[in-house]
Design a protein around this motif. Sequence first.
Motif, PDB file in Angstrom:
ATOM      1  N   SER A   1      62.870  -9.267  19.025  1.00  0.00           N
ATOM      2  CA  SER A   1      63.074  -7.957  18.378  1.00  0.00           C
ATOM      3  C   SER A   1      64.146  -7.158  19.098  1.00  0.00           C
ATOM      4  O   SER A   1      63.958  -5.970  19.412  1.00  0.00           O
ATOM      5  CB  SER A   1      61.760  -7.182  18.347  1.00  0.00           C
ATOM      6  OG  SER A   1      60.762  -7.904  17.668  1.00  0.00           O
ATOM      7  N   LEU A   2      65.262  -7.797  19.343  1.00  0.00           N
ATOM      8  CA  LEU A   2      66.325  -7.156  20.120  1.00  0.00           C
ATOM      9  C   LEU A   2      66.924  -5.962  19.389  1.00  0.00           C
ATOM     10  O   LEU A   2      67.016  -5.954  18.156  1.00  0.00           O
ATOM     11  CB  LEU A   2      67.409  -8.171  20.460  1.00  0.00           C
ATOM     12  CG  LEU A   2      67.036  -9.118  21.611  1.00  0.00           C
ATOM     13  CD1 LEU A   2      67.895 -10.358  21.589  1.00  0.00           C
ATOM     14  CD2 LEU A   2      67.146  -8.399  22.941  1.00  0.00           C
ATOM     15  N   LYS A   3      67.310  -4.979  20.179  1.00  0.00           N
ATOM     16  CA  LYS A   3      67.894  -3.739  19.661  1.00  0.00           C
ATOM     17  C   LYS A   3      69.291  -3.555  20.262  1.00  0.00           C
ATOM     18  O   LYS A   3      69.564  -4.071  21.354  1.00  0.00           O
ATOM     19  CB  LYS A   3      67.019  -2.559  20.060  1.00  0.00           C
ATOM     20  CG  LYS A   3      65.565  -2.665  19.658  1.00  0.00           C
ATOM     21  CD  LYS A   3      64.763  -1.496  20.215  1.00  0.00           C
ATOM     22  CE  LYS A   3      63.298  -1.608  19.843  1.00  0.00           C
ATOM     23  NZ  LYS A   3      62.500  -0.464  20.383  1.00  0.00           N
ATOM     24  N   PRO A   4      70.149  -2.797  19.595  1.00  0.00           N
ATOM     25  CA  PRO A   4      71.474  -2.548  20.178  1.00  0.00           C
ATOM     26  C   PRO A   4      71.406  -1.966  21.588  1.00  0.00           C
ATOM     27  O   PRO A   4      72.270  -2.265  22.425  1.00  0.00           O
ATOM     28  CB  PRO A   4      72.097  -1.563  19.188  1.00  0.00           C
ATOM     29  CG  PRO A   4      71.450  -1.901  17.886  1.00  0.00           C
ATOM     30  CD  PRO A   4      70.037  -2.259  18.237  1.00  0.00           C
ATOM     31  N   GLU A   5      70.401  -1.172  21.877  1.00  0.00           N
ATOM     32  CA  GLU A   5      70.286  -0.587  23.210  1.00  0.00           C
ATOM     33  C   GLU A   5      69.878  -1.591  24.280  1.00  0.00           C
ATOM     34  O   GLU A   5      69.848  -1.253  25.471  1.00  0.00           O
ATOM     35  CB  GLU A   5      69.297   0.596  23.201  1.00  0.00           C
ATOM     36  CG  GLU A   5      67.961   0.302  22.587  1.00  0.00           C
ATOM     37  CD  GLU A   5      67.887   0.724  21.126  1.00  0.00           C
ATOM     38  OE1 GLU A   5      68.860   0.486  20.369  1.00  0.00           O
ATOM     39  OE2 GLU A   5      66.843   1.285  20.735  1.00  0.00           O
ATOM     40  N   ASP A   6      69.575  -2.827  23.891  1.00  0.00           N
ATOM     41  CA  ASP A   6      69.330  -3.886  24.873  1.00  0.00           C
ATOM     42  C   ASP A   6      70.632  -4.509  25.375  1.00  0.00           C
ATOM     43  O   ASP A   6      70.608  -5.345  26.284  1.00  0.00           O
ATOM     44  CB  ASP A   6      68.451  -4.988  24.269  1.00  0.00           C
ATOM     45  CG  ASP A   6      67.053  -4.512  23.939  1.00  0.00           C
ATOM     46  OD1 ASP A   6      66.545  -4.880  22.863  1.00  0.00           O
ATOM     47  OD2 ASP A   6      66.464  -3.772  24.761  1.00  0.00           O
ATOM     48  N   THR A   7      71.743  -4.122  24.778  1.00  0.00           N
ATOM     49  CA  THR A   7      73.038  -4.649  25.197  1.00  0.00           C
ATOM     50  C   THR A   7      73.311  -4.298  26.654  1.00  0.00           C
ATOM     51  O   THR A   7      73.258  -3.125  27.044  1.00  0.00           O
ATOM     52  CB  THR A   7      74.157  -4.086  24.306  1.00  0.00           C
ATOM     53  OG1 THR A   7      73.973  -4.571  22.969  1.00  0.00           O
ATOM     54  CG2 THR A   7      75.525  -4.504  24.817  1.00  0.00           C
ATOM     55  N   ALA A   8      73.587  -5.322  27.455  1.00  0.00           N
ATOM     56  CA  ALA A   8      73.804  -5.129  28.887  1.00  0.00           C
ATOM     57  C   ALA A   8      74.133  -6.476  29.530  1.00  0.00           C
ATOM     58  O   ALA A   8      73.997  -7.526  28.893  1.00  0.00           O
ATOM     59  CB  ALA A   8      72.555  -4.542  29.547  1.00  0.00           C
ATOM     60  N   VAL A   9      74.531  -6.416  30.784  1.00  0.00           N
ATOM     61  CA  VAL A   9      74.574  -7.616  31.614  1.00  0.00           C
ATOM     62  C   VAL A   9      73.198  -7.748  32.257  1.00  0.00           C
ATOM     63  O   VAL A   9      72.693  -6.795  32.856  1.00  0.00           O
ATOM     64  CB  VAL A   9      75.666  -7.537  32.696  1.00  0.00           C
ATOM     65  CG1 VAL A   9      75.620  -8.777  33.584  1.00  0.00           C
ATOM     66  CG2 VAL A   9      77.038  -7.383  32.053  1.00  0.00           C
ATOM     67  N   TYR A  10      72.618  -8.934  32.125  1.00  0.00           N
ATOM     68  CA  TYR A  10      71.279  -9.178  32.644  1.00  0.00           C
ATOM     69  C   TYR A  10      71.373 -10.006  33.921  1.00  0.00           C
ATOM     70  O   TYR A  10      72.058 -11.033  33.964  1.00  0.00           O
ATOM     71  CB  TYR A  10      70.437  -9.905  31.602  1.00  0.00           C
ATOM     72  CG  TYR A  10      69.934  -8.983  30.515  1.00  0.00           C
ATOM     73  CD1 TYR A  10      70.808  -8.451  29.565  1.00  0.00           C
ATOM     74  CD2 TYR A  10      68.592  -8.611  30.449  1.00  0.00           C
ATOM     75  CE1 TYR A  10      70.364  -7.583  28.589  1.00  0.00           C
ATOM     76  CE2 TYR A  10      68.132  -7.748  29.472  1.00  0.00           C
ATOM     77  CZ  TYR A  10      69.021  -7.240  28.545  1.00  0.00           C
ATOM     78  OH  TYR A  10      68.569  -6.380  27.572  1.00  0.00           O
ATOM     79  N   TYR A  11      70.662  -9.549  34.942  1.00  0.00           N
ATOM     80  CA  TYR A  11      70.690 -10.183  36.253  1.00  0.00           C
ATOM     81  C   TYR A  11      69.303 -10.677  36.640  1.00  0.00           C
ATOM     82  O   TYR A  11      68.300  -9.998  36.416  1.00  0.00           O
ATOM     83  CB  TYR A  11      71.146  -9.190  37.320  1.00  0.00           C
ATOM     84  CG  TYR A  11      72.540  -8.667  37.146  1.00  0.00           C
ATOM     85  CD1 TYR A  11      72.786  -7.510  36.422  1.00  0.00           C
ATOM     86  CD2 TYR A  11      73.627  -9.323  37.729  1.00  0.00           C
ATOM     87  CE1 TYR A  11      74.063  -7.019  36.269  1.00  0.00           C
ATOM     88  CE2 TYR A  11      74.910  -8.836  37.583  1.00  0.00           C
ATOM     89  CZ  TYR A  11      75.121  -7.690  36.845  1.00  0.00           C
ATOM     90  OH  TYR A  11      76.391  -7.210  36.700  1.00  0.00           O
TER      91      TYR A  11
END
Length: 124
Positions: A85-95
Motif C-alpha cells: 500500500s505504498l504512498k507517494p510520501e514513502d518516496t525516499a532512499v531506504y537504508y
Amino acid sequence: QVQLVESGGGLVQAGGSLRLSCAASQPTKNSFAMGWFRQAPGKEREFVAGISRSDDSTKYSDSVKGRFTISRDNAKNTVYLQMNSLKPEDTAVYYCAARRGTYSGTYQGQYDYWGQGTQVTVSS
C-alpha cells in the motif's frame, strides 16, 4: 564489522508493493539488531522498522505500521522490508542498519553499521 548491501528499490505506483533486501556479510541472528531507515529529499533520516537481535521482536514507525513488515532470513543472512500500500510520501532512499544492542533503536545514532541505500519512488 559487518557489510550491508540493500537492493530491491525502484519505481512503483501508489498502492503497489516492493520488497527491499539487506544482505549482510555475516549472520545477524543473535549478533545484531537490524533496522530500516529512510531519508527523503530535504528531510532528516527517519526510523521505519526494526527487528531485535535474538527474539525477532519488531517495531515500526506510526507512518508505516500495518503496511510494512520487517523480517529476517537466517539462512541467507538477509533482512527484508516488505512494503505494501505504498504512498507517494514513502518516496525516499531506504537504508539498512545494524547495531550490537539487543533491541532495534529508533535513532540513527544507535546503529553501528550502514548500507549505501536504495531508492524507492512512489508515483501518484
